[in-house]
Design a protein around this motif. Structure first.
Motif, short mmCIF file in Angstrom:
data_model
loop_
_atom_site.label_atom_id
_atom_site.label_comp_id
_atom_site.label_asym_id
_atom_site.label_seq_id
_atom_site.Cartn_x
_atom_site.Cartn_y
_atom_site.Cartn_z
N THR A 1 0.88 -1.06 0.19
CA THR A 1 -0.10 -0.18 0.04
C THR A 1 0.93 1.25 0.02
O THR A 1 0.62 2.19 -0.60
CB THR A 1 -0.92 0.03 1.29
OG1 THR A 1 -1.70 -1.25 1.23
CG2 THR A 1 -1.98 1.05 0.98
N ASP B 1 -12.78 -5.54 -0.95
CA ASP B 1 -12.50 -5.87 0.19
C ASP B 1 -11.24 -6.04 0.46
O ASP B 1 -10.45 -6.38 -0.57
CB ASP B 1 -13.52 -7.27 0.93
CG ASP B 1 -13.36 -8.32 -0.04
OD1 ASP B 1 -12.29 -9.07 -0.34
OD2 ASP B 1 -14.24 -8.77 -0.67
N MET B 2 -10.81 -6.51 1.74
CA MET B 2 -9.35 -6.43 1.99
C MET B 2 -8.84 -7.71 1.62
O MET B 2 -7.53 -7.92 1.26
CB MET B 2 -8.97 -6.47 3.41
CG MET B 2 -9.24 -5.05 3.90
SD MET B 2 -7.74 -3.77 3.37
CE MET B 2 -6.40 -4.45 4.28
N GLU B 3 -9.57 -8.85 1.60
CA GLU B 3 -9.01 -10.22 1.23
C GLU B 3 -9.01 -10.26 -0.33
O GLU B 3 -7.83 -10.84 -0.90
CB GLU B 3 -10.19 -11.18 1.57
CG GLU B 3 -9.71 -12.51 1.15
CD GLU B 3 -8.56 -13.12 1.74
OE1 GLU B 3 -8.00 -14.23 1.15
OE2 GLU B 3 -8.29 -12.78 2.85
N THR C 1 -2.37 -1.69 3.77
CA THR C 1 -3.42 -1.18 4.87
C THR C 1 -4.63 -0.67 3.95
O THR C 1 -4.60 -1.14 2.66
CB THR C 1 -2.71 0.08 5.48
OG1 THR C 1 -2.67 1.01 4.27
CG2 THR C 1 -1.66 0.04 6.30
N ARG C 2 -5.70 -0.28 4.65
CA ARG C 2 -6.97 -0.10 3.92
C ARG C 2 -6.94 1.10 2.72
O ARG C 2 -6.81 2.09 3.09
CB ARG C 2 -8.24 0.35 4.83
CG ARG C 2 -8.56 -0.72 5.68
CD ARG C 2 -9.62 -0.45 6.72
NE ARG C 2 -10.75 -0.17 5.81
CZ ARG C 2 -11.84 -1.29 5.69
NH1 ARG C 2 -11.54 -2.50 5.96
NH2 ARG C 2 -13.08 -0.92 4.95
N TYR D 1 -8.04 -7.51 -1.99
CA TYR D 1 -6.93 -6.54 -2.23
C TYR D 1 -5.63 -7.43 -1.95
O TYR D 1 -5.02 -7.25 -2.81
CB TYR D 1 -7.08 -5.45 -1.30
CG TYR D 1 -6.10 -4.25 -1.22
CD1 TYR D 1 -5.30 -3.99 -2.44
CD2 TYR D 1 -5.97 -3.64 -0.08
CE1 TYR D 1 -4.33 -3.14 -2.32
CE2 TYR D 1 -4.96 -2.67 -0.06
CZ TYR D 1 -4.01 -2.35 -1.08
OH TYR D 1 -3.04 -1.37 -1.28
N LEU E 1 -10.34 0.03 -2.01
CA LEU E 1 -11.31 -0.81 -1.71
C LEU E 1 -12.62 -0.45 -2.70
O LEU E 1 -13.44 -1.36 -2.70
CB LEU E 1 -11.88 -0.76 -0.30
CG LEU E 1 -10.79 -1.44 0.79
CD1 LEU E 1 -11.51 -1.36 2.12
CD2 LEU E 1 -10.08 -2.74 0.23
#
Length: 364
Positions: A112, A212-214, A203-204, A216, A207
């Motif tokens: 990120t 979603d983070m998974e 990190t977020r 990503y 999105l």
């Protein structure tokens, strides 16, 4: 290159209509850049479907169309079926350019934050090691005397291979590449033979694209699980310390000396005509200081270098030393001349030498 030879780079690709021995001059996924002898790859983009532009590509001279779906093409134009158009365009672009990444050491950095810092540091390291570096990243695509403002952190697949080919032609030995999650998800760097890949952090972010983070994370993981694994390079290496890894000057607890090394590296990779160093080695231990000074002496050649220092050992070899006392010029000369004059500089030199000896005795 014949179409048949080109298609050998794409597992599962086959010519289903038309001649397979057509001569291919270029590969593109953008109908605007199609020209005589081109192979146009139909990619379903996030905003438009490449199938809408097949006729435009043919009108501009494309002799072959690659698609995941069955399409109607006129006589004399070959239709190629591919299992994954995005991956296919990357593999085809690499092959049409002679697989340029195979002839250079390629370092891919994803995460990120920290990708740009990482490529700048890598560029400086490669140059200091007498390499000829090239960089593909957020700020620019640069090598030798060429520097192009970047449109994307990682360009499209065709552009990636074109740039790598140009770098190879310019004698680049090492490439530092920022690899974004979008690029990995869209297979823009597939077909690139990586030597080393690195993960900074997660990190977020993005999105809106990944959802979603998974998802990503899975995009980031492709650089390791897929692309490094497919690379024919040997040896290969991966650098990662998990999700919580933080790199760069923001968020990482660096010592004073480490911060200075980062700042020095960032400055040197810009190759400035004038180099101003303000206490450049003040927080470094003596051994590291000598290593840094040797490098600074080498990179100062051919440019104007100004050093502001309290530790006189760092400027003893300067062409001219200016000694200030309460903001006014007190004396000037070379190190030897100032010691002989027995003035303010000589007194400071003696005090610092004495302090250094006392520190050495205490350490013993």
């Amino acid at each position: 290159m014949t179409l048949a030879s080109l298609l050998s780079a794409v597992p599962g690709a086959s010519a289903v209509k038309g001649p397979a021995d057509a001569e291919i001059a270029a590969v593109t996924q953008d109908s605007r850049s199609a020209a005589a002898g081109a192979l146009f790859v139909v990619v379903k983009g996030t905003k438009a479907d490449g199938a809408k532009y097949v006729q435009d590509a043919i009108a501009k001279g494309s002799v072959a169309i690659a698609s995941e779906d069955d399409l109607d093409v006129p006589a004399g134009v070959t239709l190629v079926r591919v299992p994954d158009a995005r991956r296919a365009v990357a593999l085809l672009a690499s092959r049409i350019h002679g697989d340029p990444s195979a002839d250079m050491a390629v370092y891919g950095i994803t995460g990120t934050n920290g990708k740009t810092t990482g490529t700048y540091l890598a560029e400086g390291i490669f140059r200091a090691a007498n390499g000829n570096p090239g960089v593909i990243g957020t700020i620019s695509y640069r090598y030798a005397d060429v520097s192009t403002v970047a449109d994307n952190t990682t360009p499209d697949a065709v552009s990636v291979q074109k740039i790598l080919s140009q770098m190879r032609g310019a004698g680049v030995t090492h490439v530092a590449m920022e690899v974004s999650s979008h690029a990995l998800d869209q297979a823009r760097v597939d077909g690139t033979a990586f030597d080393v890949v690195a993960f900074t952090n997660l990190t977020r972010d993005h999105l809106d694209y990944h959802g979603d983070m998974e998802t990503y994370f899975r995009s980031k993981r492709r650089l390791f699980s897929d692309l490094l694994g497919e690379s024919p390079k040997s040896p290969r290496a991966a650098v990662a310390q998990g999700f919580e890894t933080e790199v760069g000057e923001r968020g990482l607890k660096l010592s004073g000396g480490e911060k200075q090394r980062v700042a020095i590296a960032r400055t040197l990779v810009k190759n400035p005509p004038i180099l101003l160093l303000d206490e450049a080695t003040s927080a470094l231990d003596t051994r590291t200081e000598q290593d840094i000074l040797a490098t600074l002496h080498r990179v100062s050649t051919g440019r104007t270098s100004l050093s502001i220092a309290h530790r006189l050992s760092t400027i003893a070899d300067a062409d001219r030393i200016l000694v200030l006392d309460q903001g006014s010029l007190a004396e000037q000369g070379t190190h030897t001349e100032l010691l002989r004059s027995g003035g303010l500089y000589a007194a400071m030199w003696a005090r610092q030498a004495e302090a250094s000896e006392e520190l050495g005795e205490a350490a013993e």
